[in-house]
Design a protein around this motif. Structure first.
Motif, PDB file in Angstrom:
ATOM      1  N   ILE A 228      33.083 -15.976   3.727  1.00 26.68           N
ATOM      2  CA  ILE A 228      33.934 -17.153   3.938  1.00 26.68           C
ATOM      3  C   ILE A 228      33.108 -18.359   4.421  1.00 26.68           C
ATOM      4  CG2 ILE A 228      35.879 -18.100   5.233  1.00 26.68           C
ATOM      5  CD1 ILE A 228      36.749 -16.206   3.052  1.00 26.68           C
ATOM      6  N   PRO A 229      32.225 -18.240   5.427  1.00 24.87           N
ATOM      7  CA  PRO A 229      31.376 -19.386   5.778  1.00 24.87           C
ATOM      8  C   PRO A 229      30.489 -19.843   4.619  1.00 24.87           C
ATOM      9  CG  PRO A 229      31.377 -17.791   7.560  1.00 24.87           C
ATOM     10  CD  PRO A 229      32.057 -17.128   6.389  1.00 24.87           C
ATOM     11  N   PHE A 230      29.987 -18.885   3.841  1.00 24.83           N
ATOM     12  CA  PHE A 230      29.173 -19.184   2.660  1.00 24.83           C
ATOM     13  C   PHE A 230      29.995 -19.994   1.654  1.00 24.83           C
ATOM     14  CE2 PHE A 230      27.491 -17.707  -1.526  1.00 24.83           C
ATOM     15  CZ  PHE A 230      26.166 -18.078  -1.388  1.00 24.83           C
ATOM     16  N   LEU A 231      31.244 -19.597   1.466  1.00 27.60           N
ATOM     17  CA  LEU A 231      32.146 -20.314   0.572  1.00 27.60           C
ATOM     18  C   LEU A 231      32.385 -21.736   1.062  1.00 27.60           C
ATOM     19  CD1 LEU A 231      34.299 -20.072  -1.825  1.00 27.60           C
ATOM     20  CD2 LEU A 231      35.932 -19.506  -0.021  1.00 27.60           C
ATOM     21  N   LEU A 232      32.701 -21.882   2.344  1.00 28.48           N
ATOM     22  CA  LEU A 232      33.025 -23.190   2.913  1.00 28.48           C
ATOM     23  C   LEU A 232      31.839 -24.155   2.868  1.00 28.48           C
ATOM     24  CD1 LEU A 232      35.155 -22.182   6.026  1.00 28.48           C
ATOM     25  CD2 LEU A 232      35.965 -23.433   4.017  1.00 28.48           C
ATOM     26  N   THR A 233      30.627 -23.610   2.959  1.00 29.85           N
ATOM     27  CA  THR A 233      29.440 -24.463   2.972  1.00 29.85           C
ATOM     28  C   THR A 233      28.853 -24.681   1.576  1.00 29.85           C
ATOM     29  OG1 THR A 233      28.068 -22.523   3.478  1.00 29.85           O
ATOM     30  CG2 THR A 233      28.844 -23.846   5.349  1.00 29.85           C
ATOM     31  N   GLY A 234      29.533 -24.168   0.559  1.00 30.68           N
ATOM     32  CA  GLY A 234      29.084 -24.410  -0.816  1.00 30.68           C
ATOM     33  C   GLY A 234      27.903 -23.567  -1.232  1.00 30.68           C
TER      34      GLY A 234
ATOM     35  N   ALA B 288      38.699 -36.002  13.876  1.00 32.69           N
ATOM     36  CA  ALA B 288      38.096 -35.526  15.121  1.00 32.69           C
ATOM     37  C   ALA B 288      37.811 -34.030  15.109  1.00 32.69           C
ATOM     38  CB  ALA B 288      39.011 -35.862  16.298  1.00 32.69           C
ATOM     39  N   VAL B 289      38.019 -33.373  13.957  1.00 29.63           N
ATOM     40  CA  VAL B 289      37.683 -31.948  13.845  1.00 29.63           C
ATOM     41  C   VAL B 289      36.172 -31.809  13.709  1.00 29.63           C
ATOM     42  CG1 VAL B 289      37.893 -29.875  12.424  1.00 29.63           C
ATOM     43  CG2 VAL B 289      39.906 -31.294  12.859  1.00 29.63           C
ATOM     44  N   LYS B 290      35.575 -31.031  14.601  1.00 29.25           N
ATOM     45  CA  LYS B 290      34.116 -30.923  14.658  1.00 29.25           C
ATOM     46  C   LYS B 290      33.576 -29.585  14.155  1.00 29.25           C
ATOM     47  CE  LYS B 290      33.902 -34.999  16.410  1.00 29.25           C
ATOM     48  NZ  LYS B 290      33.453 -36.109  15.546  1.00 29.25           N
ATOM     49  N   GLY B 291      34.415 -28.550  14.158  1.00 30.42           N
ATOM     50  CA  GLY B 291      33.874 -27.254  13.767  1.00 30.42           C
ATOM     51  C   GLY B 291      34.945 -26.290  13.291  1.00 30.42           C
ATOM     52  N   ILE B 292      34.527 -25.337  12.467  1.00 32.28           N
ATOM     53  CA  ILE B 292      35.368 -24.241  11.975  1.00 32.28           C
ATOM     54  C   ILE B 292      34.578 -22.950  12.135  1.00 32.28           C
ATOM     55  CG2 ILE B 292      36.514 -23.219   9.962  1.00 32.28           C
ATOM     56  CD1 ILE B 292      36.813 -25.996   8.795  1.00 32.28           C
ATOM     57  N   ALA B 293      35.235 -21.909  12.622  1.00 33.56           N
ATOM     58  CA  ALA B 293      34.619 -20.583  12.652  1.00 33.56           C
ATOM     59  C   ALA B 293      35.642 -19.560  12.189  1.00 33.56           C
ATOM     60  CB  ALA B 293      34.096 -20.243  14.037  1.00 33.56           C
ATOM     61  N   VAL B 294      35.134 -18.454  11.676  1.00 30.48           N
ATOM     62  CA  VAL B 294      35.968 -17.481  10.983  1.00 30.48           C
ATOM     63  C   VAL B 294      35.676 -16.078  11.498  1.00 30.48           C
ATOM     64  CG1 VAL B 294      36.431 -16.430   8.731  1.00 30.48           C
ATOM     65  CG2 VAL B 294      36.053 -18.892   8.894  1.00 30.48           C
ATOM     66  N   ASP B 295      36.740 -15.311  11.708  1.00 32.28           N
ATOM     67  CA  ASP B 295      36.576 -13.873  11.926  1.00 32.28           C
ATOM     68  C   ASP B 295      37.356 -13.131  10.856  1.00 32.28           C
ATOM     69  OD1 ASP B 295      39.272 -12.695  12.904  1.00 32.28           O
ATOM     70  OD2 ASP B 295      39.052 -14.437  14.219  1.00 32.28           O
ATOM     71  N   THR B 296      36.943 -11.901  10.567  1.00 33.19           N
ATOM     72  CA  THR B 296      37.612 -11.093   9.542  1.00 33.19           C
ATOM     73  C   THR B 296      37.666  -9.646   9.999  1.00 33.19           C
ATOM     74  OG1 THR B 296      35.641 -10.358   8.310  1.00 33.19           O
ATOM     75  CG2 THR B 296      36.502 -12.561   7.790  1.00 33.19           C
ATOM     76  N   THR B 297      38.429  -8.848   9.262  1.00 34.85           N
ATOM     77  CA  THR B 297      38.369  -7.405   9.467  1.00 34.85           C
ATOM     78  C   THR B 297      37.000  -6.900   9.016  1.00 34.85           C
ATOM     79  OG1 THR B 297      39.228  -6.900   7.252  1.00 34.85           O
ATOM     80  CG2 THR B 297      40.843  -7.169   9.030  1.00 34.85           C
ATOM     81  N   GLY B 298      36.679  -5.684   9.395  1.00 46.19           N
ATOM     82  CA  GLY B 298      35.386  -5.150   8.968  1.00 46.19           C
ATOM     83  C   GLY B 298      35.238  -3.688   9.349  1.00 46.19           C
TER      84      GLY B 298
ATOM     85  N   VAL C 255      31.009 -28.721  11.208  1.00 44.41           N
ATOM     86  CA  VAL C 255      30.112 -27.557  11.297  1.00 44.41           C
ATOM     87  C   VAL C 255      30.900 -26.280  11.019  1.00 44.41           C
ATOM     88  CG1 VAL C 255      28.754 -26.149  12.897  1.00 44.41           C
ATOM     89  CG2 VAL C 255      28.491 -28.645  12.866  1.00 44.41           C
ATOM     90  N   VAL C 256      30.301 -25.377  10.244  1.00 42.01           N
ATOM     91  CA  VAL C 256      30.878 -24.054   9.997  1.00 42.01           C
ATOM     92  C   VAL C 256      29.997 -23.028  10.708  1.00 42.01           C
ATOM     93  CG1 VAL C 256      31.536 -22.348   8.264  1.00 42.01           C
ATOM     94  CG2 VAL C 256      31.779 -24.797   7.765  1.00 42.01           C
ATOM     95  N   GLY C 257      30.599 -22.255  11.595  1.00 41.59           N
ATOM     96  CA  GLY C 257      29.838 -21.278  12.361  1.00 41.59           C
ATOM     97  C   GLY C 257      29.600 -19.995  11.585  1.00 41.59           C
ATOM     98  N   VAL C 258      28.627 -19.211  12.035  1.00 43.98           N
ATOM     99  CA  VAL C 258      28.377 -17.886  11.479  1.00 43.98           C
ATOM    100  C   VAL C 258      29.569 -16.991  11.826  1.00 43.98           C
ATOM    101  CG1 VAL C 258      26.916 -15.827  11.679  1.00 43.98           C
ATOM    102  CG2 VAL C 258      25.878 -18.110  11.560  1.00 43.98           C
ATOM    103  N   GLY C 259      30.030 -16.209  10.875  1.00 43.95           N
ATOM    104  CA  GLY C 259      31.216 -15.384  11.066  1.00 43.95           C
ATOM    105  C   GLY C 259      30.955 -14.125  11.872  1.00 43.95           C
ATOM    106  N   ALA C 260      32.030 -13.416  12.179  1.00 44.59           N
ATOM    107  CA  ALA C 260      31.953 -12.137  12.885  1.00 44.59           C
ATOM    108  C   ALA C 260      33.246 -11.379  12.633  1.00 44.59           C
ATOM    109  CB  ALA C 260      31.728 -12.340  14.383  1.00 44.59           C
ATOM    110  N   PHE C 261      33.321 -10.166  13.146  1.00 43.74           N
ATOM    111  CA  PHE C 261      34.528  -9.362  13.006  1.00 43.74           C
ATOM    112  C   PHE C 261      35.597  -9.823  13.985  1.00 43.74           C
ATOM    113  CE2 PHE C 261      31.818  -5.613  11.389  1.00 43.74           C
ATOM    114  CZ  PHE C 261      31.914  -6.083  10.088  1.00 43.74           C
ATOM    115  N   ASP C 262      36.851  -9.559  13.616  1.00 47.30           N
ATOM    116  CA  ASP C 262      37.984 -10.052  14.397  1.00 47.30           C
ATOM    117  C   ASP C 262      37.972  -9.568  15.841  1.00 47.30           C
ATOM    118  OD1 ASP C 262      38.507  -7.432  13.575  1.00 47.30           O
ATOM    119  OD2 ASP C 262      40.371  -7.920  12.537  1.00 47.30           O
ATOM    120  N   ALA C 263      37.721  -8.306  16.065  1.00 45.82           N
ATOM    121  CA  ALA C 263      37.772  -7.793  17.436  1.00 45.82           C
ATOM    122  C   ALA C 263      36.688  -8.390  18.313  1.00 45.82           C
ATOM    123  CB  ALA C 263      37.657  -6.272  17.430  1.00 45.82           C
ATOM    124  N   HIS C 264      35.536  -8.665  17.739  1.00 49.38           N
ATOM    125  CA  HIS C 264      34.437  -9.241  18.514  1.00 49.38           C
ATOM    126  C   HIS C 264      34.771 -10.664  18.955  1.00 49.38           C
ATOM    127  CE1 HIS C 264      32.689  -5.856  16.391  1.00 49.38           C
ATOM    128  NE2 HIS C 264      31.636  -5.900  17.180  1.00 49.38           N
TER     129      HIS C 264
END
Length: 573
Positions: free
Chosen positions: A186-192, A82-92, A268-277
């Protein structure tokens, strides 16, 4: 709407990565897992004396797999379907040199132990010289290419780091095809992904750190960079023109990562962003409320309707970018280079004799010594806070400048240093700690003042992150210094929760991220109000802070090398 819809938010911090598994309908957290980067923990590839801080991509990959699998195991096997999506934030800005396939060079033979082939962490300041050159170079062009990043380019950002690495390392220079932010990789990695030109670049990262703006048609022209240094020739065409907001899809899980994680390729893998955002979204940001993500540093986020920002450009901040936080809103970013890091530095100072002398003790064995060291380390800051809160204060009490890792905003200058003033023989650890806390609060007030001076109102504060939740002493002082209330968000993981909200939006569970915020946000559980008996005193002490800061900045800017050399000789004698 079905009852079993889940999303995963992944939050990459400076020391660790955390994943949370969340019910997309109500925000309930089913599971969470943290992975501390083992190579980083050993201080590999770093040299603090030279402000070099690098992280190996294997720390990121291993942590990604471990934390997501841990979450799924905790929640039970029935949840994975039932997992439908993953999104990632990182430092920047935390970029890395990659080849044409988008692979970080540190993952290629011959580069495994080369720090210049690794991710250049946000707080790496090795590009100070390059940042200064970019600032000077930008004045030669009719178009002000720095206008949307506050007018001052920082050594913590994309181009300064790229240029420094290219200049420093011929081997990396020859192998580097492009330059990629952690939150994009990271999203690029997850999506191959296997072609860097197909990588979807974050609007957040590109606009705030890489001088991207729709008004320029993308990045500044190649001439801007080639005339800065011929080493940058060709990079524009190997980078990007289009950018994407975090409510959009980067793609779906590749077969490889679906198999590794035990999930479906439909995730679905979402487009990433910075952690604070993403943290500001997880903390339920509102227009004109400054959301302060308070950790090792601070990132201060503010949103305003785009039409209300027409003609307004706030100088000296980390940029204002439409859609960088919430699509349809202008996102404004500021922050301090050291916040929790300042307190951690003071803790290390106090722990030094414990660490050095206990190991030599003839009274306690090594195991007991280590346990004692760990106990003291966990209790120092809470006890200092307790004692400092009880101290009387007047205009002459010790005070400090918070530039222990340079100054991020307002007006980036990573060459500046911190200071503690007003010391006497009665200055003890609680008094010095209190001065350091006050200095960080005064640094935060400088940011609020700059927004207001530039015509952007600040209606109140939202506190996010570990410091906000764990230290009533610091938060009360923040309210007193700012002379405005500060609400503390319930969630301890606002960045990861914000990523989960974006995952739910990218997966189509919600049509816009504001709806995800309303449904998944837990709200606030504390609020600090200014103490009218202290606000006047802090206002007067703030003048002292400003005067000392101005003096330090003047000396840093104007001291001649021969004067510095003479002073060093006097000290040595």
């Amino acid at each position: 709407m079905p009852e079993d819809l889940y999303v995963i938010g992944v939050d990459y911090g400076s020391d660790s990565v955390r994943s949370v598994l969340v019910n997309a309908l109500n925000g309930q957290e089913l599971a969470s897992s943290v992975y501390y980067y083992p190579r980083w923990k050993e201080s590999k590839y770093c040299n603090a004396a030279e402000n070099q801080f690098r992280q190996h991509p294997l720390d990121y990959i291993e942590g990604l797999e471990k934390t997501i699998k841990d979450c799924l195991q905790q929640a039970g096997s029935q949840v994975a379907a039932a997992v439908k999506g993953i999104a990632v934030d990182t430092t920047g800005s935390t970029p890395v040199a990659v080849d044409k396939s988008g692979t970080p060079l540190a993952l290629l033979p011959g580069f495994e132990e080369n720090p210049n082939a690794m991710f250049v962490l946000w707080k790496d300041h090795t590009g100070v010289k390059e940042a200064a050159e970019i600032n000077e170079h930008a004045t030669k062009f009719e178009t002000n290419y720095l206008q949307y990043v506050g007018g001052i380019y920082s050594s913590e950002w994309f181009w300064a780091k790229l240029l420094h690495v290219l200049r420093e390392d011929e081997k990396v220079r020859n192998a580097c095809y492009s330059w990629v932010e952690h939150c994009d990789w990271i999203p690029f990695l997850l999506t191959g992904g296997n072609d860097v030109h197909a990588m979807k670049r974050s609007r957040c990262a590109a606009g705030h750190k890489a001088i991207w703006a729709a008004e320029f048609g993308g990045l500044p022209p190649q001439e801007f960079f080639t005339s800065l240094d011929p080493l940058l020739d060709g990079f524009n065409e190997r980078l990007f023109t289009e950018t994407y907001t975090s409510d959009e899809q980067a793609g779906t899980l590749s077969q490889e990562w679906a198999d590794r994680l035990g999930l479906s390729t439909d995730v679905v893998v979402g487009v990433g962003a910075f952690d604070a955002h993403m943290g500001a979204v997880g903390g339920q940001i509102e227009p004109y409320y400054l959301s302060k993500v308070m950790g090792t540093s601070t990132c201060d986020m503010l949103i305003a309707p785009e039409k209300e920002m027409t003609g307004k450009l706030v100088k000296g901040i980390c940029g204002q970018v439409p859609g960088s936080i919430i699509p349809g809103m202008s996102g404004l970013e500021a922050g301090q280079s050291a916040f929790g890091d300042t307190y951690a530095w003071f803790q290390r100072i106090l722990l030094w004799p414990v660490q050095q002398l206990l190991s030599q003790s003839a009274v306690v064995d090594a195991e007991t010594a280590k346990k004692l060291e760990n106990e003291l380390a966990s209790r120092i800051i809470p006890e200092l806070s307790k004692q400092a809160d009880q101290l009387p204060i007047n205009e002459e009490s010790e005070y400090a400048i918070d530039w222990f890792n340079g100054r991020r905003t307002p007006d980036a200058n990573q060459l500046l240093k911190g200071a503690i003033a007003g010391l006497g023989l009665g200055s003890d650890a609680p008094r010095v700690f209190r001065a350091l806390v006050e200095g960080t609060c005064f640094g935060a007030k400088k940011i609020v003042d700059r927004f207001i001076e530039q015509g952007v109102p600040v209606k109140g504060l939202i506190g996010l992150g570990g410091v906000a939740r764990k230290s009533p002493f610091i938060m009360q002082m923040m309210a007193d210094v700012m002379n405005m209330p500060i609400r503390i968000h319930k969630s301890e993981q606002t960045c990861a929760i914000g990523a989960a909200m974006f995952a739910a939006t990218a997966a189509g569970i919600y049509s816009k991220v504001e709806d995800a915020m309303a449904a998944m946000g837990p709200g606030f559980d504390a609020e600090y109000f200014p103490n009218p008996q202290r606000t006047g005193l802090y206002a007067r002490r703030y003048l002292r802070y400003s005067a000392l800061g101005n003096a330090i900045e003047h000396v840093s800017a104007h001291a001649k090398p021969e004067i510095v050399s003479d002073l060093q000789e006097q000290v040595e004698r």
